[in-house]
Design a protein around this motif. Structure first.
Motif, PDB file in Angstrom:
ATOM      1  N   LEU A   1       1.127   7.357   7.813  1.00 35.18           N
ATOM      2  CA  LEU A   1       0.088   8.525   8.167  1.00 35.18           C
ATOM      3  C   LEU A   1      -1.077   7.720   8.983  1.00 35.18           C
ATOM      4  O   LEU A   1      -1.327   8.429  10.114  1.00 35.18           O
ATOM      5  CB  LEU A   1      -0.648   9.259   6.877  1.00 35.18           C
ATOM      6  N   THR A   2      -1.316   6.466   8.573  1.00 37.50           N
ATOM      7  CA  THR A   2      -2.311   5.811   9.368  1.00 37.50           C
ATOM      8  C   THR A   2      -2.057   5.709  10.887  1.00 37.50           C
ATOM      9  O   THR A   2      -2.645   5.819  11.771  1.00 37.50           O
ATOM     10  CB  THR A   2      -3.051   4.766   8.698  1.00 37.50           C
TER      11      THR A   2
ATOM     12  N   PHE B   1       0.828  -1.249  -0.170  1.00 37.09           N
ATOM     13  CA  PHE B   1      -0.005  -0.085  -0.106  1.00 37.09           C
ATOM     14  C   PHE B   1       0.785   1.459   0.005  1.00 37.09           C
ATOM     15  O   PHE B   1       0.407   2.368   0.281  1.00 37.09           O
ATOM     16  CB  PHE B   1      -1.056  -0.073   1.468  1.00 37.09           C
TER      17      PHE B   1
ATOM     18  N   ILE C   1       3.728   6.183   2.381  1.00 35.21           N
ATOM     19  CA  ILE C   1       3.018   7.218   3.144  1.00 35.21           C
ATOM     20  C   ILE C   1       1.679   6.902   3.671  1.00 35.21           C
ATOM     21  O   ILE C   1       1.472   7.355   4.953  1.00 35.21           O
ATOM     22  CB  ILE C   1       3.081   8.528   2.025  1.00 35.21           C
ATOM     23  N   GLY C   2       1.040   6.388   3.188  1.00 32.63           N
ATOM     24  CA  GLY C   2      -0.472   5.979   3.761  1.00 32.63           C
ATOM     25  C   GLY C   2      -0.749   5.225   4.911  1.00 32.63           C
ATOM     26  O   GLY C   2      -1.086   5.634   5.921  1.00 32.63           O
ATOM     27  N   PRO C   3       0.106   4.184   5.003  1.00 31.78           N
ATOM     28  CA  PRO C   3       0.384   3.284   6.148  1.00 31.78           C
ATOM     29  C   PRO C   3       1.218   4.116   7.474  1.00 31.78           C
ATOM     30  O   PRO C   3       0.549   3.984   8.507  1.00 31.78           O
ATOM     31  CB  PRO C   3       1.202   2.135   5.871  1.00 31.78           C
TER      32      PRO C   3
END
Length: 394
Positions: A280-281, A273, A276-278
């Motif tokens: 940030l989560t 994924f 950045i997304g993980p």
């Protein structure tokens, strides 16, 4: 440059699957004495008649020894015989942990703990370097963190069951027995370090420390400091909110199960994924847990707050370790990550004391944690942009 791994032109021969599995076991078992320290330090002080406040010296000695052992691996990584080094460090950790219960006085016990830390630091650094050089470092680090959480549960349940101050020797035997399992695991390691493929640049031609690796390691360190604040103060916040010790302890125990779940989830998603997304989560989950801690919180709310930050902790650490390893061509920075985590967990809570005492404890903890979390994510974004700028343009 290999865009898939981000390791540049430098490519290691890499560890075999059996070596990676062995390194995961070494990384999980190598943390035994570290996770035992909250109970072991006070037990040692009591056994030798030292003041309770001096138990902090035991933990400090062990942490300094762990740092020294890891630094040795970082400096001599390319020249160390992996198998012999790991076996020697395992025996050092076992024998010195037994020595803690056999020496004549408290100062000697502190010295033994420092030497035990050296053995643990060598093992943890070797494990991180080997897993970091594997094809799927994220998954390997996640399994290490999962095993470490399981070891923590076992050790923290076993030590009280072994008795009080008179049981220091049984505790030492138990910890040594657990760490003795490191020896057969070490036999799966190769004797020589990872070599560089002949068709690519040699190590001396590659920059020793890349800015993006250092920045991502700094992000990892700051994140460890952020969750360290919550780990140290969660129980205190629960008590201030009027909760009793029983529900607080049970909530933190359940939270450790959430940490294991977070690590296993990190093992499943790896880098599919993106990055950045993980990250940030994970940071947003920590922030959410901060807002749930309040002076009027119920038991259910405390459960939710503790579970959320421990879930983020368990998933965030292996994710960020994998992010560092993918840009660390030499594995030297990666081998330091275990020590950076422990250092961050120690420094983070200390920052809370910098606030004036007039401020509410919940406010001090919240501001410290949120500031560190934002700083960690900011460092990660800067490092990610630096890394992307060095990727080849198609």
């Amino acid at each position: 440059m290999n865009a898939a791994t981000g390791r540049g032109a430098l490519q290691h021969s890499g560890p075999a699957r059996a070596e990676v599995l062995a390194a995961i076991l070494i990384g999980g078992l190598g943390v035994t004495q570290v996770v035992a320290m909250p109970l072991l330090a006070s037990l040692i002080a009591e056994a030798y008649g030292a003041a309770e406040i001096n138990s902090g010296l035991v933990g400090l000695a062990n942490l300094l020894g762990t740092a020294a052992g890891s630094l040795c691996v970082t400096i001599w990584l390319k020249r160390l015989p992996f198998r012999l080094t790991s076996i020697s460090a395992a025996f050092l950790a076992c024998l010195t942990q037994l020595g803690v219960a056999l020496v004549p006085d408290f100062n000697s016990a502190v010295l033994m703990e420092a030497l035990a830390g050296v053995g643990a630091g060598i093992l943890l650094a070797l494990s991180a370097a080997i897993v970091g050089a594997s094809k799927n470092a994220d998954r390997g680090f996640a399994f290490i963190l999962t095993l470490q959480a399981l070891i923590a549960v076992i050790v923290l349940l076993a030590i009280p069951a072994l008795g009080g101050a008179s049981a220091l020797l049984p505790v030492g035997l138990f910890l040594a027995a657990v760490q003795l399992l490191l020896v057969p695991a070490s036999l799966a390691l190769r004797q020589s370090p990872f070599t560089v493929a002949p068709e690519v640049r040699t190590v001396t031609e590659a920059p020793m420390l890349h800015p993006d690796a250092l920045l991502k390691a700094a992000s990892y360190f700051v994140f460890s400091a952020a969750v360290g604040v919550l780990w140290v103060f969660a129980g205190v916040l629960g008590a201030v909110a009027g909760l009793s010790d029983g529900p607080i302890g049970l909530a933190l125990a359940v939270g450790n199960i959430a940490a294991i779940a977070g690590s296993l989830l990190a093992a499943l998603i790896t880098s599919r994924f993106g990055r950045i997304g993980p990250v940030l989560t994970v940071c947003l989950t920590v922030a959410l847990s901060v807002f749930l801690f309040a002076d009027d919180m119920s038991v259910a709310r405390f459960y939710a707050a503790s579970g959320l930050f421990l879930f983020a902790w368990g998933g965030g650490l292996p994710l960020m370790m994998g992010i560092v390893s993918e840009v660390d061509a030499t594995e030297r920075v990666t081998s330091l990550l275990p020590v950076l985590a422990f250092a961050g967990m120690g420094i983070g809570p200390a920052l809370v004391s910098l606030f004036p005492e007039a401020y509410d404890l919940f406010l001090r903890v919240s501001v410290s944690t949120l500031s560190l979390t934002v700083l960690s994510f900011s460092l990660f974004i800067i490092a990610h942009l630096v890394w992307r700028r060095h990727l080849p343009r198609s």
